[in-house]
Scaffold this motif. Structure first.
Motif, short mmCIF file in Angstrom:
data_model
loop_
_atom_site.label_atom_id
_atom_site.label_comp_id
_atom_site.label_asym_id
_atom_site.label_seq_id
_atom_site.Cartn_x
_atom_site.Cartn_y
_atom_site.Cartn_z
N GLY A 72 0.82 -1.22 0.00
CA GLY A 72 0.00 0.00 0.00
C GLY A 72 0.85 1.26 0.00
N PHE A 73 1.85 1.30 0.88
CA PHE A 73 2.71 2.47 0.96
C PHE A 73 3.59 2.60 -0.28
CE2 PHE A 73 2.80 2.87 5.90
CZ PHE A 73 1.63 3.61 5.85
N GLY A 74 3.83 1.49 -0.96
CA GLY A 74 4.67 1.50 -2.16
C GLY A 74 4.09 2.29 -3.31
N ARG A 75 2.80 2.70 -3.20
CA ARG A 75 2.19 3.50 -4.28
C ARG A 75 2.79 4.89 -4.34
NH1 ARG A 75 2.19 0.40 -6.69
NH2 ARG A 75 2.79 -0.96 -5.04
N LEU A 76 3.39 5.38 -3.22
CA LEU A 76 3.69 6.81 -3.12
C LEU A 76 4.99 7.24 -3.79
CD1 LEU A 76 2.69 9.50 -2.01
CD2 LEU A 76 3.91 9.02 0.10
N ILE A 77 6.09 6.62 -3.40
CA ILE A 77 7.40 7.07 -3.92
C ILE A 77 7.80 6.17 -5.09
CG2 ILE A 77 9.81 7.53 -3.34
CD1 ILE A 77 7.78 9.29 -1.85
N ARG A 78 7.63 6.70 -6.31
CA ARG A 78 7.88 5.92 -7.52
C ARG A 78 9.08 6.43 -8.31
NH1 ARG A 78 5.54 1.46 -6.61
NH2 ARG A 78 5.56 0.96 -8.83
N SER A 79 9.64 7.59 -7.90
CA SER A 79 10.81 8.12 -8.61
C SER A 79 11.64 8.95 -7.62
CB SER A 79 10.39 9.00 -9.79
OG SER A 79 9.90 10.24 -9.32
N LYS A 80 12.84 9.36 -8.04
CA LYS A 80 13.73 10.11 -7.14
C LYS A 80 13.21 11.51 -6.85
CE LYS A 80 18.10 9.41 -6.76
NZ LYS A 80 19.56 9.27 -6.92
N SER A 81 12.29 11.99 -7.67
CA SER A 81 11.77 13.34 -7.44
C SER A 81 10.45 13.34 -6.67
CB SER A 81 11.59 14.07 -8.79
OG SER A 81 10.69 13.32 -9.60
N ASP A 82 9.87 12.19 -6.44
CA ASP A 82 8.60 12.13 -5.70
C ASP A 82 8.82 12.49 -4.22
OD1 ASP A 82 7.18 11.35 -7.89
OD2 ASP A 82 7.00 9.24 -7.34
N ARG A 83 7.85 13.20 -3.67
CA ARG A 83 7.81 13.48 -2.23
C ARG A 83 6.39 13.23 -1.75
NH1 ARG A 83 7.86 17.97 -0.07
NH2 ARG A 83 9.26 17.82 1.70
N GLY A 84 6.25 12.82 -0.49
CA GLY A 84 4.88 12.66 -0.01
C GLY A 84 4.82 12.14 1.40
N VAL A 85 3.59 12.15 1.92
CA VAL A 85 3.33 11.71 3.29
C VAL A 85 2.53 10.41 3.27
CG1 VAL A 85 2.12 12.28 5.44
CG2 VAL A 85 3.43 14.04 4.25
N LEU A 86 3.00 9.46 4.06
CA LEU A 86 2.29 8.20 4.28
C LEU A 86 1.60 8.30 5.63
CD1 LEU A 86 5.46 6.16 3.42
CD2 LEU A 86 3.44 6.21 1.97
N VAL A 87 0.34 7.92 5.68
CA VAL A 87 -0.41 8.02 6.94
C VAL A 87 -1.00 6.67 7.28
CG1 VAL A 87 -2.30 9.17 8.15
CG2 VAL A 87 -1.02 10.41 6.38
N LEU A 88 -0.78 6.23 8.52
CA LEU A 88 -1.46 5.05 9.04
C LEU A 88 -2.32 5.50 10.22
CD1 LEU A 88 -1.91 1.97 9.01
CD2 LEU A 88 0.01 1.79 10.61
N LEU A 89 -3.63 5.40 10.08
CA LEU A 89 -4.55 5.88 11.12
C LEU A 89 -4.64 4.91 12.30
CD1 LEU A 89 -7.42 7.15 8.77
CD2 LEU A 89 -5.60 8.50 9.84
N ASP A 90 -4.01 3.77 12.17
CA ASP A 90 -4.07 2.71 13.19
C ASP A 90 -2.82 2.79 14.07
OD1 ASP A 90 -4.11 0.36 14.62
OD2 ASP A 90 -4.59 -0.92 12.90
N ASN A 91 -2.98 3.38 15.29
CA ASN A 91 -1.79 3.59 16.11
C ASN A 91 -1.39 2.37 16.94
OD1 ASN A 91 -3.58 3.73 18.38
ND2 ASN A 91 -3.90 5.92 17.93
N ARG A 92 -1.99 1.21 16.67
CA ARG A 92 -1.49 -0.01 17.30
C ARG A 92 -0.04 -0.27 16.90
NH1 ARG A 92 -5.97 -4.35 15.56
NH2 ARG A 92 -5.76 -3.12 13.64
N ILE A 93 0.36 0.27 15.75
CA ILE A 93 1.73 0.07 15.28
C ILE A 93 2.74 0.68 16.26
CG2 ILE A 93 1.89 2.15 13.85
CD1 ILE A 93 3.39 0.48 11.76
N THR A 94 2.32 1.72 16.99
CA THR A 94 3.22 2.35 17.97
C THR A 94 2.95 1.88 19.40
OG1 THR A 94 1.71 4.24 18.17
CG2 THR A 94 3.51 4.45 16.59
#
Length: 643
Positions: A591-613
């Motif tokens: 899912g997160f792999g959709r965001l950064i596809r090239s060296k010039s891409d920038r972006g924010v990944l958000v996980l609304l499920d804080n069980r990960i922390t």
């Protein structure tokens, strides 16, 4: 080919001053690409299996194609999608061909339903089998194209609507194929495809075709699809377990009964062996099929087919009648005097349907999970292997010299134990090639801490409000991805009314059309579920944010997932840590792999499920993801987008 000379060849091709850099003034050296290419080359030379996780931007397709082409062996390259298959054949191979002095013998093969059947097209010219003006118009397009095409692949016909119903009446699937008895066998697109494969060094297929072939070999059936090969490279190898389960399982549906009845009626009319008695038997089969499949209710969904013995006892009469009708049809067809060649495939199909129905209704093999699925008007009775590892080990890994598994998402917490166990891989070499991007600078992972746990009834409302806050900072330009349709619709209904940006919702149009609209609509927000988590490429600012609602654990009450959980538990394992967490970690990476596809891409990944922390197991997810920047503060998201 002498193995001593092998290791230098890939390095010579990909090194800083190597062959590739001389072709391309803008060539960018990638250490990971060299490392992967050498590992593939060495595995092919030494007849060893190899698992490679290659992060986005590695250039992994060339890293396995070049060693495969240099090996002098016949190698099958299997991809997860037809799109990747076509990219390899129409883009990567021609690029390499420009710089190889010898011709590259490469072909691609798809499933038979992608190719036209010449005999059906010629028959249709003389039969009244087309329904309505649209089908007649589409048929004219196909008929004209057939006169000039060399390959016969539907993908060549740009003017044929995706929704066209006439293609299914003219394609080359085996259901009606008479094989060598066909007048057009020598000119058949399937025959020509097989001939190209036999003459090729590299054969590009997709996973579905590969495992269809493997299952045919397993049953010792004639008509295997692929010629003999020395090695296989699986790209997008994380999909193999599910695809293998489909092809080593059994599926019977009301659609298969309807298609058999329709085809027998059509062939009997066309070949003039119809009779009032055959018509009565077909009508009786149709009536029984409707009644039998109606017994499974109307609600859409996947459920375990529990209590099959009790079901059979309660419905013994109609079940026996369905089997008897199939037997009667088979007998009726066999008794035809001087039967046309088309009768053979119809007899085979009626027998296969009868055997499949008996298997899903009566078989007690504890290695299978039996379940049923309702989708719209379709009812599917399924038997799926609970664990494909032994099947794949025996049929593939122990029989083929070299199998290379590669994907951007195969490792869990830096290791391949999960992949090896699920697929039955033994004694494989392994390699992790980091992504070619500076994830610390290019991507920020944000996990809000104030939201309740996903099981809390308040989660949906608060998640929707958090999504609105994030989209304000990202100015739309986002995928909002969900683990369930219900959650997707609830959050979409709240958010779409409140934000100023255009929104798209999965299910309101074909997947490709939604993606095209997203790409062409400034500041657009797409709400979608799992089918958009992989194989979707939107480079550039148009996609600057990916929001995921929950850690993507597979639904535990799904019949196949539940059976696998119980199987691991019964074997003394811990299904949560051995299966559910690794599977979810790989899905989150996708899912997160959709965001950064090239060296010039920038972006924010958000996980609304804080069980990960907050949960101890969250560390497995962090250890599996690339080294993103990380924050729990919304202000950092705002700053990131303001740069």
């Amino acid at each position: 080919m002498p193995t001593q000379a092998q290791p230098a060849r890939a390095r010579q091709f990909f090194s800083k001053h190597g062959t590739l850099s001389k072709w391309h003034p803008n060539y960018e050296f990638r250490a990971g690409q060299v490392e992967m290419a050498e590992a593939v080359e060495s595995a092919l030379a030494d007849k060893r299996h190899l698992i490679v996780e290659a992060g986005t931007g590695t250039g992994k397709t060339l890293a396995y194609l070049v060693p495969a082409l240099l090996s002098g062996k016949r190698i099958v390259v299997s991809t997860g999608t037809k799109n990747l298959q076509e990219q390899l054949y129409f883009k990567d191979v021609p690029f390499l061909q420009q710089h190889f002095s010898r011709p590259l013998n490469v072909c691609y093969m798809k499933g038979r339903n992608n190719y036209a059947c010449r005999q059906k097209i010629y028959d249709a010219e003389n039969q009244a089998g087309l329904a309505g003006l649209e089908e007649v118009a589409d048929f004219e397009i196909i008929r004209e194209w057939e006169k000039t095409t060399e390959i016969g692949d539907r993908a060549e016909i740009k003017s044929l609507p995706e929704s066209s119903t006439v293609w299914a009446k003219l394609d080359a699937r085996t259901d009606m194929c008479t094989g060598q008895k066909c007048p057009n066998y020598e000119r058949c697109f399937i025959t020509l495809m097989h001939q190209r494969a036999i003459e090729s060094d590299i054969i590009i297929v997709n996973h579905h075709l590969f495992f269809a072939d493997l299952s045919l070999r397993d049953q010792n059936q004639e008509g295997g699809i692929l010629p003999e090969y020395h090695a296989v490279v699986f790209d997008e190898a994380h999909e193999i377990e599910d695809v293998a389960g489909q092809y080593f399982g059994v599926s019977v549906s009301n659609y298969r009964f309807q298609e058999l009845r329709r085809d027998i009626a059509a062939v009997s009319r066309m070949k003039k062996f119809g009779s009032p008695e055959l018509a009565r038997v077909l009508d009786r089969l149709d009536e029984l099929t409707r009644s039998f499949f109606d017994l499974f209710g109307e609600a859409d969904g996947r459920v375990a087919f529990a209590g099959r013995e009790g079901f059979r006892e309660a419905n013994e009469e109609i079940y026996s009648d369905v089997l008897a009708a199939l037997d009667l049809i088979g007998s009726h067809l066999k008794l035809q005097k001087n039967p046309p060649d088309e009768v053979g495939p119809l007899v085979r199909r009626s027998l296969e349907l009868s055997q499949g129905l008996r298997f899903v209704m009566e078989e007690d093999d504890e290695n299978f999970v039996f379940w049923l699925e309702k989708r719209g008007r379709g009812c599917f009775l399924q038997a799926t292997p609970i664990d494909v590892s032994q099947i794949v080990a025996e049929r593939l890994f122990r029989k083929v010299d070299t199998v290379v598994l590669t994907s951007a998402t195969l490792a869990v917490a830096g290791g391949f134990d999960y992949t090896e166990k699920r697929l039955g891989v033994e004694h494989a070499r392994s390699l992790i090639v980091p992504g070619h991007f500076d994830y610390q600078k290019q991507a920020l992972l944000y996990v809000p801490q104030r939201l309740p746990e996903p099981r809390n009834p308040a989660f949906t409302k608060e998640a929707a409000e958090e999504v609105m806050r994030i989209l304000k900072h990202s100015r739309g330009r986002a995928f909002v991805l969900f683990t369930s349709y219900q959650q997707m619709r609830l959050v979409h209904d709240k958010v779409s009314l409140e934000i100023e940006y255009p929104t798209l919702l999965q299910g309101t149009g074909p997947r490709r059309a939604l993606l095209d609209e997203f790409r062409s609509t400034p500041n657009c927000v797409l709400f979608a579920t799992s089918s958009f988590w992989q194989g979707v490429d939107v480079p550039g600012e148009q996609l600057s944010c990916v929001i995921i609602d929950k850690l993507p654990f597979a639904v535990p009450n799904d019949p196949v997932v539940n059976a696998r959980i119980e199987s691991i538990r019964n074997a003394g394992g811990n299904p949560f840590y051995d299966y559910q967490i690794p599977q979810a970690a790989i899905a989150l990476k996708q899912g997160f792999g959709r965001l950064i596809r090239s060296k010039s891409d920038r972006g924010v990944l958000v996980l609304l499920d804080n069980r990960i922390t907050k949960q101890r197991y969250g560390q497995v997810f962090f250890d599996s993801l690339p080294d993103y920047g990380f924050t729990t503060r919304l202000e950092d998201v705002e700053k990131f987008f303001d740069v």
